[in-house]
Scaffold this active site. Sequence first.
Site, PDB file in Angstrom:
ATOM      1  CE1 TYR A  49      -2.999  -3.067   0.427  1.00  0.00           C
ATOM      2  CE2 TYR A  49      -3.545  -2.323   2.637  1.00  0.00           C
ATOM      3  CZ  TYR A  49      -3.714  -3.217   1.600  1.00  0.00           C
ATOM      4  OH  TYR A  49      -4.602  -4.257   1.738  1.00  0.00           O
ATOM      5  CG  HIS A 107      -0.758  -8.569   0.419  1.00  0.00           C
ATOM      6  ND1 HIS A 107      -0.394  -7.248   0.428  1.00  0.00           N
ATOM      7  CD2 HIS A 107      -2.068  -8.569   0.092  1.00  0.00           C
ATOM      8  CE1 HIS A 107      -1.424  -6.493   0.115  1.00  0.00           C
ATOM      9  NE2 HIS A 107      -2.461  -7.276  -0.097  1.00  0.00           N
TER      10      HIS A 107
END
Length: 284
Positions: A49, A107
């Site tokens: 991110y 992730h």
Amino acid sequence: MAFPTLTAHGAAIPVLGFGVFRVSGEEVERVVPAALAAGFRHFDTAQFYRNEAALGRALKDSGVPREELFITTKVWPDNYGADRFAVSVDESLERLQLDHVDLLLLHWPGDQVPIAEQIEQLNAVQRAGRTRHIGVSNQNAAQLRESVERSAAPIVTNQIELHPYLDQRAILAAAKELGVAVTAYFALADGRVPNDPVLQEIGRAHGKSAAQVALRWVLDHGHIALSKTARPERAAENAALFDFRLSPEEIARIDALARPGGRIVNPQGLAPAWDGEKDIPSAG
């Protein structure tokens, strides 16, 4: 008011979290104070991110005691190699201005590093004290089963795409069987939920928005929900989920919205073969 928590293998996770996917660093620093004021203490970020540093600054500047916070970040698949995994986690901690996170996730499964090696690295950083708890994200049922079997430490959650339009019964059943909590992202289906007439109708019966109904639907199924906004004025609305519950009939109506092809996020080379789904276009 503290949000309720869900306990999984000793991890007491606030059932409503604040996610910062696709929120810029500047927006993170602007919205986090409003999220804290609304009662959020569970914050979810990731290496990918590129806003861990902004979240770290915002939380440090807030003055909220560290012990009140539950911080999650995720290791990106490019860092799954033995030469990068622990280093990347230390870099995340430096950006977050923390000596440990509360929850560290893989992730995406990816197709380059075997699950067994990913879990070995995840356990190593947990033993080193970099994270209190560990989990996974975007795993299918077979991968989740392998992760649980191979991990010395409990896998406390699988963070997955979960919204009214996606049938996730297979992975939800596997998680329940394995005692793994489910954390839902994209609960608003990337903007589709607010305009849904069924969710709007149910919302009117409770004096709530369609978005609040979708988030409550996640909670009423016994899962953890991640909400998101870049607008400080919307943070309180996202948090106002604990003064109503959906009836079994309302839950069933929302469950019935699931259709084939409802998946939104399916990046090639990162996503697994999804349980019970075929020929899903790559997106996200």
